[in-house]
Design a protein around this motif. Structure first.
Motif, PDB file in Angstrom:
ATOM      1  N   PRO A  83     -15.777   0.824  -4.131  1.00  0.00           N
ATOM      2  CA  PRO A  83     -15.309   0.459  -2.891  1.00  0.00           C
ATOM      3  C   PRO A  83     -13.791   0.324  -2.920  1.00  0.00           C
ATOM      4  O   PRO A  83     -13.373  -0.070  -3.911  1.00  0.00           O
ATOM      5  CB  PRO A  83     -16.217  -0.661  -2.606  1.00  0.00           C
ATOM      6  N   SER A  84     -13.179   0.361  -1.788  1.00  0.00           N
ATOM      7  CA  SER A  84     -11.887   0.289  -1.891  1.00  0.00           C
ATOM      8  C   SER A  84     -11.338  -1.412  -1.721  1.00  0.00           C
ATOM      9  O   SER A  84     -11.731  -2.051  -0.919  1.00  0.00           O
ATOM     10  CB  SER A  84     -11.131   0.653  -0.330  1.00  0.00           C
ATOM     11  N   ILE A  85     -10.492  -1.518  -2.450  1.00  0.00           N
ATOM     12  CA  ILE A  85     -10.103  -2.933  -2.736  1.00  0.00           C
ATOM     13  C   ILE A  85      -9.295  -3.044  -1.894  1.00  0.00           C
ATOM     14  O   ILE A  85      -9.116  -4.230  -1.057  1.00  0.00           O
ATOM     15  CB  ILE A  85      -9.328  -3.093  -4.274  1.00  0.00           C
ATOM     16  N   VAL A  86      -8.089  -2.101  -1.506  1.00  0.00           N
ATOM     17  CA  VAL A  86      -7.265  -2.367  -0.402  1.00  0.00           C
ATOM     18  C   VAL A  86      -7.763  -2.682   0.919  1.00  0.00           C
ATOM     19  O   VAL A  86      -7.708  -3.515   1.766  1.00  0.00           O
ATOM     20  CB  VAL A  86      -6.274  -1.198  -0.198  1.00  0.00           C
ATOM     21  N   SER A  87      -8.910  -1.732   1.298  1.00  0.00           N
ATOM     22  CA  SER A  87      -9.344  -1.621   2.663  1.00  0.00           C
ATOM     23  C   SER A  87     -10.360  -2.912   2.613  1.00  0.00           C
ATOM     24  O   SER A  87     -10.592  -3.600   3.870  1.00  0.00           O
ATOM     25  CB  SER A  87     -10.295  -0.639   2.783  1.00  0.00           C
ATOM     26  N   ALA A 119      -2.053   9.783   9.289  1.00  0.00           N
ATOM     27  CA  ALA A 119      -2.548  10.019   7.912  1.00  0.00           C
ATOM     28  C   ALA A 119      -2.059   9.162   6.870  1.00  0.00           C
ATOM     29  O   ALA A 119      -1.327   8.456   6.861  1.00  0.00           O
ATOM     30  CB  ALA A 119      -1.585  11.441   7.576  1.00  0.00           C
ATOM     31  N   GLY A 120      -3.127   9.062   5.930  1.00  0.00           N
ATOM     32  CA  GLY A 120      -3.031   8.330   4.971  1.00  0.00           C
ATOM     33  C   GLY A 120      -2.110   8.863   3.756  1.00  0.00           C
ATOM     34  O   GLY A 120      -2.337   9.897   3.304  1.00  0.00           O
ATOM     35  N   ALA A 121      -1.039   8.018   3.549  1.00  0.00           N
ATOM     36  CA  ALA A 121      -0.148   8.445   2.525  1.00  0.00           C
ATOM     37  C   ALA A 121      -0.422   8.538   0.950  1.00  0.00           C
ATOM     38  O   ALA A 121      -0.168   9.235   0.295  1.00  0.00           O
ATOM     39  CB  ALA A 121       1.215   7.454   2.746  1.00  0.00           C
ATOM     40  N   GLY A 122      -1.327   7.617   0.455  1.00  0.00           N
ATOM     41  CA  GLY A 122      -1.625   7.435  -0.798  1.00  0.00           C
ATOM     42  C   GLY A 122      -2.900   7.781  -1.404  1.00  0.00           C
ATOM     43  O   GLY A 122      -2.797   7.341  -2.499  1.00  0.00           O
ATOM     44  N   GLY A 123      -3.542   8.512  -0.707  1.00  0.00           N
ATOM     45  CA  GLY A 123      -4.991   8.801  -1.137  1.00  0.00           C
ATOM     46  C   GLY A 123      -5.945   7.796  -1.129  1.00  0.00           C
ATOM     47  O   GLY A 123      -5.762   6.581  -0.514  1.00  0.00           O
ATOM     48  N   GLY A 124      -7.231   8.237  -1.823  1.00  0.00           N
ATOM     49  CA  GLY A 124      -8.358   6.891  -1.540  1.00  0.00           C
ATOM     50  C   GLY A 124      -8.574   6.649  -0.119  1.00  0.00           C
ATOM     51  O   GLY A 124      -9.065   7.617   0.597  1.00  0.00           O
ATOM     52  N   PHE A 125      -8.572   5.393   0.193  1.00  0.00           N
ATOM     53  CA  PHE A 125      -9.096   5.195   1.494  1.00  0.00           C
ATOM     54  C   PHE A 125      -7.929   4.692   2.325  1.00  0.00           C
ATOM     55  O   PHE A 125      -8.064   3.965   3.462  1.00  0.00           O
ATOM     56  CB  PHE A 125     -10.059   4.028   1.350  1.00  0.00           C
ATOM     57  N   ASP A 126      -6.630   5.206   1.917  1.00  0.00           N
ATOM     58  CA  ASP A 126      -5.706   4.993   2.933  1.00  0.00           C
ATOM     59  C   ASP A 126      -5.666   5.294   4.490  1.00  0.00           C
ATOM     60  O   ASP A 126      -5.355   4.625   5.156  1.00  0.00           O
ATOM     61  CB  ASP A 126      -4.388   5.698   2.456  1.00  0.00           C
ATOM     62  N   VAL A 127      -6.487   6.380   4.686  1.00  0.00           N
ATOM     63  CA  VAL A 127      -6.545   6.581   6.005  1.00  0.00           C
ATOM     64  C   VAL A 127      -7.347   5.629   6.904  1.00  0.00           C
ATOM     65  O   VAL A 127      -7.338   5.570   7.922  1.00  0.00           O
ATOM     66  CB  VAL A 127      -7.428   8.121   6.021  1.00  0.00           C
ATOM     67  N   TYR A 128      -8.048   4.918   6.157  1.00  0.00           N
ATOM     68  CA  TYR A 128      -8.944   3.618   6.740  1.00  0.00           C
ATOM     69  C   TYR A 128      -7.677   3.014   7.353  1.00  0.00           C
ATOM     70  O   TYR A 128      -8.166   2.209   8.416  1.00  0.00           O
ATOM     71  CB  TYR A 128      -9.857   3.016   5.931  1.00  0.00           C
ATOM     72  N   ALA A 129      -6.755   2.417   6.530  1.00  0.00           N
ATOM     73  CA  ALA A 129      -5.593   1.550   7.044  1.00  0.00           C
ATOM     74  C   ALA A 129      -5.076   2.214   8.544  1.00  0.00           C
ATOM     75  O   ALA A 129      -4.564   1.051   9.052  1.00  0.00           O
ATOM     76  CB  ALA A 129      -4.461   1.474   5.980  1.00  0.00           C
ATOM     77  N   GLY A 130      -5.128   3.423   8.631  1.00  0.00           N
ATOM     78  CA  GLY A 130      -4.581   3.887   9.886  1.00  0.00           C
ATOM     79  C   GLY A 130      -5.519   3.722  10.886  1.00  0.00           C
ATOM     80  O   GLY A 130      -5.300   4.033  11.993  1.00  0.00           O
ATOM     81  N   LEU A 131      -6.717   3.377  10.609  1.00  0.00           N
ATOM     82  CA  LEU A 131      -7.899   3.709  11.880  1.00  0.00           C
ATOM     83  C   LEU A 131      -7.791   2.744  12.863  1.00  0.00           C
ATOM     84  O   LEU A 131      -7.835   3.311  14.259  1.00  0.00           O
ATOM     85  CB  LEU A 131      -9.329   3.397  11.178  1.00  0.00           C
ATOM     86  N   PRO A 132      -7.206   1.562  12.781  1.00  0.00           N
ATOM     87  CA  PRO A 132      -7.150   0.652  14.021  1.00  0.00           C
ATOM     88  C   PRO A 132      -6.189   1.512  14.878  1.00  0.00           C
ATOM     89  O   PRO A 132      -6.254   1.287  16.207  1.00  0.00           O
ATOM     90  CB  PRO A 132      -6.661  -0.630  13.634  1.00  0.00           C
ATOM     91  N   ILE A 133      -5.010   2.038  14.560  1.00  0.00           N
ATOM     92  CA  ILE A 133      -3.803   2.647  15.176  1.00  0.00           C
ATOM     93  C   ILE A 133      -4.691   4.023  15.875  1.00  0.00           C
ATOM     94  O   ILE A 133      -4.324   4.026  17.048  1.00  0.00           O
ATOM     95  CB  ILE A 133      -2.779   2.994  14.357  1.00  0.00           C
ATOM     96  N   ALA A 134      -5.343   4.528  14.913  1.00  0.00           N
ATOM     97  CA  ALA A 134      -5.824   5.850  15.715  1.00  0.00           C
ATOM     98  C   ALA A 134      -6.796   5.524  16.771  1.00  0.00           C
ATOM     99  O   ALA A 134      -6.788   6.377  17.767  1.00  0.00           O
ATOM    100  CB  ALA A 134      -6.457   6.553  14.426  1.00  0.00           C
ATOM    101  N   LEU A 135      -7.603   4.629  16.653  1.00  0.00           N
ATOM    102  CA  LEU A 135      -8.642   4.207  17.502  1.00  0.00           C
ATOM    103  C   LEU A 135      -8.169   3.739  18.967  1.00  0.00           C
ATOM    104  O   LEU A 135      -8.272   4.272  20.072  1.00  0.00           O
ATOM    105  CB  LEU A 135      -9.585   3.243  17.100  1.00  0.00           C
TER     106      LEU A 135
END
Length: 319
Positions: free
Chosen positions: A233-237, A22-38
């Motif tokens: 576009p997401s600056i973080v991602s 789960a993405g904690a902080g909104g926006g595109f946070d869930v993308y930061a977890g995508l490598p782990i999820a995959l």
């Protein structure tokens, strides 16, 4: 205790069968977890994705809601909305033949968010949760000179901290350095990580190499999101993806950062992993936001906590 050649985060998840990332902080946070999820999917685990959402969820039809404050987003959800990271990710997942539902939580206080997590965990019999922050402000305990934007992140931490019946709850921070724009001192981030290590809550760090299957898919997903969200576009991602590609320095990939000097570097591709209850125990104001129902209450409670606080001064990393 784990062996040096194993990854402590994935070692913690070895016995889990159904894992929520789960993405904690909104926006595109869930993308930061995508490598782990995959990676977990490729190991044969059942994996669900969710995100605390900045999308406009209030107008979704009744059939899109799995429970109060829990929307099930598919590739065909709200086609008229241009900014919808959860739907954009669902479309990417479908195109790559992965399970294509991404759950979304509206911005609420701790109590409704906890109830929504409870509903999702019960619905799918989840036995492990990995809460992911794109950035480092989830690691701020409250007495630092600058906290970044902690409201959503720590609401997510507080919501999950009380769900003791979930045997494995972890936090991952990806994107070291991206929160400098919001006033976070990353020397204090490192000081906090050292304290979490002393308390047994730090599980180490690992990188997202682009030569891995998951790293390559992450880069593809971020590029897809940038293409389909050109105005925001997401600056973080984007920064994390640039670091995974090996870019360095002032890497400008969106007009949203024009006028700012970026410092993309290899540390941004590191995943710092933590035990969630241990991280929650160090937050100095978590008890103050416990009974909140609205996000603005969380914001005001944090502000009240800091009114008479003498903060730890910001420091520079001396290298």
């Amino acid at each position: 205790m784990t062996a040096l050649h194993t990854n402590p985060l994935f070692d913690r998840l070895a016995d889990a069968e159904r894992i929520l990332v789960a993405g904690a902080g909104g926006g595109f946070d869930v993308y930061a977890g995508l490598p782990i999820a995959l990676s977990l999917l490729h190991q044969g685990k059942e994996v669900l994705l969710a995100n605390l959402s900045f999308s406009h969820l209030a107008g979704l039809p009744l059939e899109d809601w799995a429970a109060p404050d829990l929307a099930a987003i598919t590739p065909r959800t709200a086609p008229h909305q241009t900014y919808f990271p959860e739907r954009t990710l669902a479309r990417w997942l479908e195109a790559h033949e992965y399970p294509a539902t991404v759950y979304a939580f509206p911005q609420t206080g701790v109590q409704p968010l906890r109830a929504a997590y409870r509903a999702l965990i019960d619905l799918h019999r989840i036995d492990a949760v990995v809460l992911v922050d794109g950035g480092t402000d989830i690691l701020m305990r409250g007495d630092e000179a600058g906290l970044g934007t902690p409201e959503e992140d720590l609401t997510s931490v507080a919501a999950l901290a009380a769900l003791d019946d979930v045997p494995c709850r972890l936090v991952v921070s990806v994107g070291f350095g991206v929160d400098a724009y919001h006033g976070v001192s990353h020397a204090l981030v490192l000081e906090n990580i050292a304290a979490l290590e002393r308390e047994g809550a730090y599980l180490g760090a690992f990188s997202i190499p682009r030569a891995t299957r998951e790293g390559a898919l992450f880069l593809d997903a971020v590029a897809h999101a940038q293409e389909h969200t050109p105005d925001r576009p997401s600056i973080v991602s984007g920064s994390i993806a640039a670091a995974v590609r090996g870019s360095f320095g002032d890497v400008q990939f969106t007009t949203r950062t024009s006028g700012s000097e970026l410092f993309v570097n290899p540390l941004m591709s590191l995943c710092f992993a933590f035990d969630l209850p241990g991280l929650a125990a160090r937050c100095l104001y978590l008890d103050r936001i416990e009974d909140t129902h609205l996000m603005r209450q969380v914001h005001s409670r944090i502000a009240e906590f800091r009114e008479d606080l003498v903060p730890r001064p910001a420091r520079r990393i001396p290298h």
